[in-house]
Design a protein around this motif. Structure first.
Motif, PDB file in Angstrom:
ATOM      1  N   GLY A  66     159.622 -57.876  60.653  1.00  0.00           N
ATOM      2  CA  GLY A  66     158.366 -57.878  61.385  1.00  0.00           C
ATOM      3  C   GLY A  66     157.723 -56.514  61.460  1.00  0.00           C
ATOM      4  O   GLY A  66     158.401 -55.484  61.501  1.00  0.00           O
ATOM      5  N   LEU A 102     157.582 -64.658  70.262  1.00  0.00           N
ATOM      6  CA  LEU A 102     158.456 -64.269  69.160  1.00  0.00           C
ATOM      7  C   LEU A 102     159.914 -64.286  69.586  1.00  0.00           C
ATOM      8  O   LEU A 102     160.795 -64.697  68.812  1.00  0.00           O
ATOM      9  CB  LEU A 102     158.063 -62.882  68.657  1.00  0.00           C
ATOM     10  N   ALA A 145     152.990 -63.453  56.334  1.00  0.00           N
ATOM     11  CA  ALA A 145     153.111 -63.160  57.761  1.00  0.00           C
ATOM     12  C   ALA A 145     152.565 -64.297  58.608  1.00  0.00           C
ATOM     13  O   ALA A 145     151.590 -64.958  58.227  1.00  0.00           O
ATOM     14  CB  ALA A 145     152.348 -61.883  58.091  1.00  0.00           C
ATOM     15  N   HIS A 181     151.125 -57.969  65.992  1.00  0.00           N
ATOM     16  CA  HIS A 181     152.490 -58.430  65.730  1.00  0.00           C
ATOM     17  C   HIS A 181     152.447 -59.389  64.546  1.00  0.00           C
ATOM     18  O   HIS A 181     151.817 -60.456  64.614  1.00  0.00           O
ATOM     19  CB  HIS A 181     153.071 -59.194  66.922  1.00  0.00           C
ATOM     20  N   TRP A 224     155.058 -61.375  61.758  1.00  0.00           N
ATOM     21  CA  TRP A 224     156.444 -61.704  61.464  1.00  0.00           C
ATOM     22  C   TRP A 224     156.547 -62.361  60.089  1.00  0.00           C
ATOM     23  O   TRP A 224     155.751 -63.232  59.725  1.00  0.00           O
ATOM     24  CB  TRP A 224     157.046 -62.635  62.515  1.00  0.00           C
TER      25      TRP A 224
END
Length: 311
Positions: free
Chosen positions: A8, A41, A267, A283, A285
């Motif tokens: 991430g 998350l 992502a 953010h 991931w």
């Protein structure tokens, strides 16, 4: 054989660890989604049992003559930030390390033409680019190991890619290890001047330092969602104009471990793209694709498959 099972690019801004009342006051009564994104998350990934070690690539920890990886059996104490002690004050932390993995990462340096030292000194400082994310993603998960690697201020793009290649080899050399990588840092990273700063503390991206920086951030977020790490890497000269945090070395280390331009991982975004006093924060991931980080197999770390030149 160890493996990288997720990665991430995550924001660590001081705002996320402020009391909720303070966060709402700074943001017009609304919660910043960098907080709710990390909470989601944690539930989706970090509370699962598919990993045992987290390696944080810390954009706040700058070494000079070598890369350093933490090798303590356990790290515990109280953290107060020298940068913002009013907001990050006496924060307790306590988590196990992974000395075996740290030593294997360090021992992989030579074959990639770089320098990595594993340090187990109990008094080695910690930084909030690690601690703030551990508070959300690791606190209370007492069986999960956390390791940190700093950027090297004398290194360039190639040096940090080499670190990533050695990191992947070190993970592969650690039997049974399942690792999550966190590139802890921002996108564009220019602060508003002190006398103007308090007019730009809300999370709305309208407060990003320039429209051009905001556009550059959005462009890269879109590429990450498309799995186009090649485009991100091939345009680093352009992105450096917008002063990404730590020259984006935190991401470059992660990219080096995942296969660089051959990485195809897409992502998914947690929370919104937000401002922090002029800087771009998000953010993102990356789950490991079914056919592997580079589409050449489900498990083999990218750096072990393609021989690299030291030149």
């Amino acid at each position: 054989m160890g493996e990288i099972v997720g990665a991430g690019l995550l924001a660590h801004v001081p705002t996320i660890v402020l009391p909720e009342k303070s966060r709402l006051e700074l943001n017009g009564g609304k919660e910043i989604t960098l907080v709710t994104g990390l909470e989601q998350l944690r539930g989706d990934v970090f509370e699962g049992d598919g990993y045992d070690t987290v390696v944080v690539l810390d954009s706040h920890w700058a070494t000079t003559v070598e890369f350093v990886v933490t090798a303590q059996d356990r790290r515990a104490g109280l953290f107060t930030s020298e940068e913002l002690p009013r907001g990050m004050c006496r924060m307790p932390y306590d988590f196990p390390g992974d000395p075996e993995l740290a030593r294997n990462i360090a021992s992989s340096a030579d074959r990639h033409g770089t320098w990595i030292t594993a340090i187990d000194d109990a008094y080695l400082p910690v930084y909030y680019a690690t601690i703030n994310l551990w508070k959300f993603l690791g606190e209370g998960l007492t069986d999960k190991r956390w390791v940190t690697i700093g950027v090297c201020q004398t290194g360039d793009m190639e040096d940090h890619l080499r670190l990533g290649r050695a990191l992947a080899d070190g993970i592969a050399a650690t039997p049974g290890r399942r690792v999550l990588l966190i590139a802890s840092g921002a996108l564009s990273h220019t602060f508003w001047p002190l006398r103007e700063l308090r007019d730009h503390e809300a999370s709305d991206p309208v407060h990003i330092f320039t429209p051009e920086a905001r556009e550059a951030d959005h462009e890269r977020i879109a590429w990450f969602k498309e799995g186009r790490h090649d485009k991100v890497l091939d345009t680093m000269d352009e992105f450096w104009k917008f002063r990404p945090e730590a020259k984006f070395f935190h991401y470059l280390m992660m990219a080096g471990a995942l296969g660089e331009r051959a990485c195809t991982a897409r992502a998914r975004q947690y929370g919104e793209y937000e401002n922090s006093i002029g800087t771009g924060q998000v953010h993102l991931w990356f789950d490991r694709p079914e056919d592997g980080w580079t589409g050449t197999g489900p498990h083999a770390p990218a750096a072990t498959r393609t021989p690299r030149s030291h030149a």
